[in-house]
Scaffold this motif. Structure first.
Motif, PDB file in Angstrom:
ATOM      1  N   ASN A 110     -45.626   2.973   6.750  1.00  0.00           N
ATOM      2  CA  ASN A 110     -44.644   3.990   6.373  1.00  0.00           C
ATOM      3  C   ASN A 110     -43.695   4.303   7.530  1.00  0.00           C
ATOM      4  N   TYR A 111     -42.415   4.145   7.279  1.00  0.00           N
ATOM      5  CA  TYR A 111     -41.392   4.490   8.268  1.00  0.00           C
ATOM      6  C   TYR A 111     -40.574   5.658   7.735  1.00  0.00           C
ATOM      7  N   PHE A 112     -40.746   6.825   8.366  1.00  0.00           N
ATOM      8  CA  PHE A 112     -40.054   8.036   7.944  1.00  0.00           C
ATOM      9  C   PHE A 112     -38.705   8.135   8.661  1.00  0.00           C
ATOM     10  N   HIS A 113     -37.631   8.023   7.898  1.00  0.00           N
ATOM     11  CA  HIS A 113     -36.282   8.135   8.445  1.00  0.00           C
ATOM     12  C   HIS A 113     -35.684   9.493   8.088  1.00  0.00           C
ATOM     13  N   GLY A 114     -34.964  10.096   9.043  1.00  0.00           N
ATOM     14  CA  GLY A 114     -34.241  11.318   8.732  1.00  0.00           C
ATOM     15  C   GLY A 114     -34.322  12.416   9.762  1.00  0.00           C
ATOM     16  N   LEU A 115     -35.278  12.338  10.712  1.00  0.00           N
ATOM     17  CA  LEU A 115     -35.412  13.435  11.671  1.00  0.00           C
ATOM     18  C   LEU A 115     -34.176  13.593  12.557  1.00  0.00           C
ATOM     19  N   SER A 116     -33.406  12.512  12.733  1.00  0.00           N
ATOM     20  CA  SER A 116     -32.200  12.634  13.558  1.00  0.00           C
ATOM     21  C   SER A 116     -31.146  13.494  12.878  1.00  0.00           C
ATOM     22  N   GLY A 117     -31.278  13.691  11.565  1.00  0.00           N
ATOM     23  CA  GLY A 117     -30.341  14.547  10.838  1.00  0.00           C
ATOM     24  C   GLY A 117     -30.919  15.910  10.515  1.00  0.00           C
ATOM     25  N   MET A 118     -32.023  16.258  11.148  1.00  0.00           N
ATOM     26  CA  MET A 118     -32.678  17.534  10.881  1.00  0.00           C
ATOM     27  C   MET A 118     -31.786  18.707  11.270  1.00  0.00           C
ATOM     28  N   GLN A 119     -31.762  19.731  10.433  1.00  0.00           N
ATOM     29  CA  GLN A 119     -30.974  20.936  10.702  1.00  0.00           C
ATOM     30  C   GLN A 119     -31.902  22.053  11.167  1.00  0.00           C
ATOM     31  N   ILE A 120     -31.685  22.524  12.389  1.00  0.00           N
ATOM     32  CA  ILE A 120     -32.482  23.625  12.921  1.00  0.00           C
ATOM     33  C   ILE A 120     -31.924  24.930  12.379  1.00  0.00           C
ATOM     34  N   LYS A 121     -32.748  25.698  11.677  1.00  0.00           N
ATOM     35  CA  LYS A 121     -32.283  26.930  11.042  1.00  0.00           C
ATOM     36  C   LYS A 121     -32.682  28.180  11.811  1.00  0.00           C
ATOM     37  N   LEU A 162     -34.940  29.586  15.665  1.00  0.00           N
ATOM     38  CA  LEU A 162     -35.708  29.280  16.863  1.00  0.00           C
ATOM     39  C   LEU A 162     -35.969  30.574  17.622  1.00  0.00           C
ATOM     40  N   LYS A 163     -37.229  30.806  17.959  1.00  0.00           N
ATOM     41  CA  LYS A 163     -37.593  32.051  18.631  1.00  0.00           C
ATOM     42  C   LYS A 163     -38.631  31.786  19.716  1.00  0.00           C
ATOM     43  N   PHE A 164     -38.376  32.342  20.896  1.00  0.00           N
ATOM     44  CA  PHE A 164     -39.310  32.249  22.018  1.00  0.00           C
ATOM     45  C   PHE A 164     -39.906  33.629  22.282  1.00  0.00           C
ATOM     46  N   ASP A 165     -41.210  33.669  22.451  1.00  0.00           N
ATOM     47  CA  ASP A 165     -41.898  34.909  22.834  1.00  0.00           C
ATOM     48  C   ASP A 165     -42.620  34.629  24.146  1.00  0.00           C
ATOM     49  N   PHE A 166     -42.013  35.063  25.244  1.00  0.00           N
ATOM     50  CA  PHE A 166     -42.574  34.784  26.563  1.00  0.00           C
ATOM     51  C   PHE A 166     -43.877  35.525  26.802  1.00  0.00           C
ATOM     52  N   ASN A 167     -44.059  36.655  26.163  1.00  0.00           N
ATOM     53  CA  ASN A 167     -45.296  37.429  26.351  1.00  0.00           C
ATOM     54  C   ASN A 167     -46.481  36.766  25.638  1.00  0.00           C
ATOM     55  N   LYS A 168     -46.265  36.347  24.403  1.00  0.00           N
ATOM     56  CA  LYS A 168     -47.334  35.710  23.633  1.00  0.00           C
ATOM     57  C   LYS A 168     -47.419  34.208  23.891  1.00  0.00           C
ATOM     58  N   LYS A 169     -46.432  33.693  24.638  1.00  0.00           N
ATOM     59  CA  LYS A 169     -46.364  32.255  24.947  1.00  0.00           C
ATOM     60  C   LYS A 169     -46.343  31.429  23.654  1.00  0.00           C
ATOM     61  N   THR A 170     -45.373  31.730  22.801  1.00  0.00           N
ATOM     62  CA  THR A 170     -45.222  31.000  21.553  1.00  0.00           C
ATOM     63  C   THR A 170     -43.767  30.576  21.352  1.00  0.00           C
ATOM     64  N   ILE A 171     -43.604  29.501  20.594  1.00  0.00           N
ATOM     65  CA  ILE A 171     -42.287  29.023  20.166  1.00  0.00           C
ATOM     66  C   ILE A 171     -42.355  28.867  18.650  1.00  0.00           C
ATOM     67  N   SER A 172     -41.419  29.480  17.940  1.00  0.00           N
ATOM     68  CA  SER A 172     -41.380  29.373  16.489  1.00  0.00           C
ATOM     69  C   SER A 172     -40.047  28.762  16.072  1.00  0.00           C
ATOM     70  N   ALA A 173     -40.104  27.806  15.167  1.00  0.00           N
ATOM     71  CA  ALA A 173     -38.881  27.131  14.734  1.00  0.00           C
ATOM     72  C   ALA A 173     -38.926  26.882  13.240  1.00  0.00           C
ATOM     73  N   GLU A 174     -37.740  26.876  12.637  1.00  0.00           N
ATOM     74  CA  GLU A 174     -37.614  26.521  11.225  1.00  0.00           C
ATOM     75  C   GLU A 174     -36.520  25.476  11.098  1.00  0.00           C
ATOM     76  N   ALA A 175     -36.776  24.456  10.262  1.00  0.00           N
ATOM     77  CA  ALA A 175     -35.815  23.370  10.120  1.00  0.00           C
ATOM     78  C   ALA A 175     -35.818  22.844   8.692  1.00  0.00           C
ATOM     79  N   MET A 176     -34.714  22.217   8.324  1.00  0.00           N
ATOM     80  CA  MET A 176     -34.583  21.576   7.023  1.00  0.00           C
ATOM     81  C   MET A 176     -34.263  20.102   7.254  1.00  0.00           C
ATOM     82  N   VAL A 177     -34.929  19.222   6.498  1.00  0.00           N
ATOM     83  CA  VAL A 177     -34.701  17.797   6.702  1.00  0.00           C
ATOM     84  C   VAL A 177     -34.879  17.053   5.388  1.00  0.00           C
TER      85      VAL A 177
END
Length: 244
Positions: A87-98, A100-115
């Motif tokens: 299986n070759y999954f094509h399309g991540l190069s066209g992913m749209q980032i909707k 993005l959030k950084f929480d330096f205190n909780k040390k987390t990164i949250s992201a949402e994307a559409m592809v």
């Protein structure tokens, strides 16, 4: 839909050569009250280039992502078994980032994307329909329309050989929804009528199939992305990404 992944990089930071930010990524001040807006902007601008990989940074391309094997049963183990191979999954190069959030205190990164993803693969079909044994193989394809991905990552601080603080991703989880999935198996049993019937069945049951194969797909895709991101974070310090 939900897929939880514990993902330790086990990277030896001390062996990684510190590198500057690539030209396609802009640093954001950690004190900027609009930090997440700044990060989202640069993520949108850089995701295409990042997905292409970078040999000098030991980052393999993310388009396509290769998945060795995916197995589904229609409607269950007593019916048809379809193994999708190579299986070759094509399309991540066209992913749209909707988002993005950084929480330096909780040390987390949250992201949402559409592809939108297109999968080129091969199939191996076996099993029974109405007690009639069937067996076939050949080329196939899958299309996943508007896959909404919501990923959360946890990281820890580590000291690199450069004496600076770097981020090491320790685990991640992903939730996903797919607007529609399309399946196509070619040359089924050498009979167009039977082939059309099986393909129609697959496309009528697309939601059930996505529910079954979703965890395997999301694990493969998210792990590939997070692994590249982890290698990148080994090379670029926190100070360079988020200066004061």
């Amino acid at each position: 839909m939900y897929c939880h992944v514990t993902f330790f990089l086990f990277a030896l930071i001390s062996r990684v050569t510190s590198m500057e930010l690539p030209s396609y990524i802009t640093a954001c001040s950690r004190n900027d009250p609009n930090l997440n807006d700044c990060a989202l902007k640069t993520a949108k601008e850089s995701i295409h280039q990042f997905s292409l990989g970078d040999e000098n940074r030991h980052l393999p391309p993310l388009d396509p992502v290769f998945v060795e094997e995916i197995t589904i049963y229609i409607p269950n183990e007593t019916g048809l078994k379809i193994v999708f191979k190579e299986n070759y999954f094509h399309g991540l190069s066209g992913m749209q980032i909707k988002g993005l959030k950084f929480d330096f205190n909780k040390k987390t990164i949250s992201a949402e994307a559409m592809v939108n993803l297109e999968v080129a693969n091969k199939y191996d079909l076996s099993g029974k329909i109405m007690l009639v044994p069937l067996k076939s193989n050949g080329d196939s394809s899958i299309k996943l329309k508007n896959a909404d991905l919501r990923i959360k990552m946890w990281y820890e601080h580590v000291t690199g050989s450069d004496g600076k603080i770097h981020w090491n991703i320790t685990k991640h989880e992903i939730k996903y929804d797919v607007e529609r999935a399309y399946f196509r198996l070619e040359n089924l049993l050498g009979d167009k009528n039977i082939g059309d019937q099986i393909n129609n069945l697959l496309n009528e049951l697309w939601k059930e199939i996505v529910n079954k194969v979703g965890p395997t797909i999301c694990l493969s895709l998210s792990s590939a992305v997070v692994k590249n991101l982890g290698v990148f974070l080994e090379q670029v310090s926190f100070e360079e990404l988020f200066p004061e």
